[in-house]
Design a protein around this motif. Structure first.
Motif, PDB file in Angstrom:
ATOM      1  N   TYR A  33    -103.778  91.490  53.461  1.00 29.65           N
ATOM      2  CA  TYR A  33    -102.595  92.152  52.921  1.00 29.65           C
ATOM      3  C   TYR A  33    -102.885  93.641  52.721  1.00 29.65           C
ATOM      4  N   TYR A  35    -101.261  96.651  50.218  1.00 28.17           N
ATOM      5  CA  TYR A  35    -100.370  97.007  49.123  1.00 28.17           C
ATOM      6  C   TYR A  35    -100.410  98.512  48.914  1.00 28.17           C
ATOM      7  N   GLN A  37     -99.887 101.119  45.737  1.00 28.88           N
ATOM      8  CA  GLN A  37     -99.769 101.146  44.281  1.00 28.88           C
ATOM      9  C   GLN A  37     -99.679 102.592  43.816  1.00 28.88           C
ATOM     10  N   PRO A  43     -98.511  96.883  42.162  1.00 23.82           N
ATOM     11  CA  PRO A  43     -98.739  96.924  43.620  1.00 23.82           C
ATOM     12  C   PRO A  43     -97.513  96.425  44.368  1.00 23.82           C
ATOM     13  N   LEU A  45     -96.217  95.141  48.063  1.00 23.67           N
ATOM     14  CA  LEU A  45     -96.688  94.635  49.349  1.00 23.67           C
ATOM     15  C   LEU A  45     -95.997  95.373  50.492  1.00 23.67           C
ATOM     16  N   HIS A  48     -98.481  91.954  55.799  1.00 22.82           N
ATOM     17  CA  HIS A  48     -99.673  91.129  55.814  1.00 22.82           C
ATOM     18  C   HIS A  48     -99.825  90.500  57.183  1.00 22.82           C
ATOM     19  N   GLU A  57     -92.860  93.577  55.436  1.00 20.47           N
ATOM     20  CA  GLU A  57     -91.859  93.451  54.384  1.00 20.47           C
ATOM     21  C   GLU A  57     -90.630  94.272  54.790  1.00 20.47           C
TER      22      GLU A  57
END
Lengths: 114, 117
Positions: A33, A35, A37, A43, A45, A48, A57
């Motif tokens: 994955y 992320y 932040q 975090p 996403l 992945h 996403e």
């Protein structure tokens, strides 16, 4: 024993200059994955991989791409970084979709955009 | 969509005392996992404790325990005998156990815990 390794830990890039962040794992996990932040935030996403299958996403900007050439390595490419892309980027792995769902995180790469 | 809410942006505790961090979540699912992750300053995030929704018994890991109230959708973390090394950002997180989003962790915004000597 490092399990999820991210390089570099700190990265400075110029506005609009492509940058690549690296993640490797020694856990032989199927899922990796990425992320984003931002300061004092949860975090978020970006995408992945399950093995070689890429899953984006819906709200991840097109500016972000990823590559996973083999089980151990995964890269995050930011094609044209903007000031709003300055953040900590976390790589994580999990064994599979089923099971305990535990994700193992790397220490992160802090990206600064000047 | 599932949401996770941590209503305490910051908490502080005296060394050796007990502190409870709050978390609520919203879901229409009945089968899911809940987690508390710890992110120390400049260090990687690690799993503190995990709860499976179908288990009624509250999870415990040494000084860390949870109070899982499924009907109330509440999942608090209790840290007993707080130590200086417990100082960190704590994230509550949720994951479905099945369905199209079972790969995904949904995080709360975090609670920054300070431990005072």
């Amino acid at each position: 024993d490092a399990m999820v390794i991210q390089n570099p830990r700190y990265q400075v890039t110029q506005f609009g200059k492509p940058v690549t962040l690296s993640c490797s794992q020694t856990l032989n996990h199927n899922v990796m994955y990425w992320y984003q932040q931002k300061s004092s935030q949860a975090p978020k996403l970006l995408f992945h991989y399950y093995d070689k299958d890429f899953n984006n996403e819906a709200d991840t900007p097109d500016n972000f791409q990823s590559r996973r050439p083999n089980t151990s390595f995964c890269f995050l490419d930011i094609r044209s970084p903007g000031l709003g892309d300055a953040a900590m980027y976390l790589c994580a792995t999990s064994r599979d979709y089923q099971g305990t769902r535990e994700q193992y995180f790397g220490p992160g790469t802090r990206l600064t955009v000047t | 969509a599932q949401t996770v809410t941590q209503s305490q942006p910051e908490m502080s505790v005296q060394e050796a005392e007990t502190v409870t961090l709050s978390c609520t979540y919203d879901t229409s699912e009945s089968d899911y996992y809940l987690f508390w992750y710890k992110q120390p300053p400049s260090r990687q995030m690690i799993l503190v404790i995990r709860q499976e929704a179908y288990k009624q018994q509250n999870a415990t890991e040494n000084r860390f325990s949870v109070n899982f109230q499924k009907a109330a959708k509440s999942f608090s973390l209790k840290i007993s005998d707080s130590q200086l090394g417990d100082a960190a950002m704590y994230f509550c997180a949720y994951s479905e156990n099945s369905g199209g989003s079972n790969y995904k962790l949904t995080f709360g915004k975090g609670t920054l815990l300070t431990v005072n000597p």
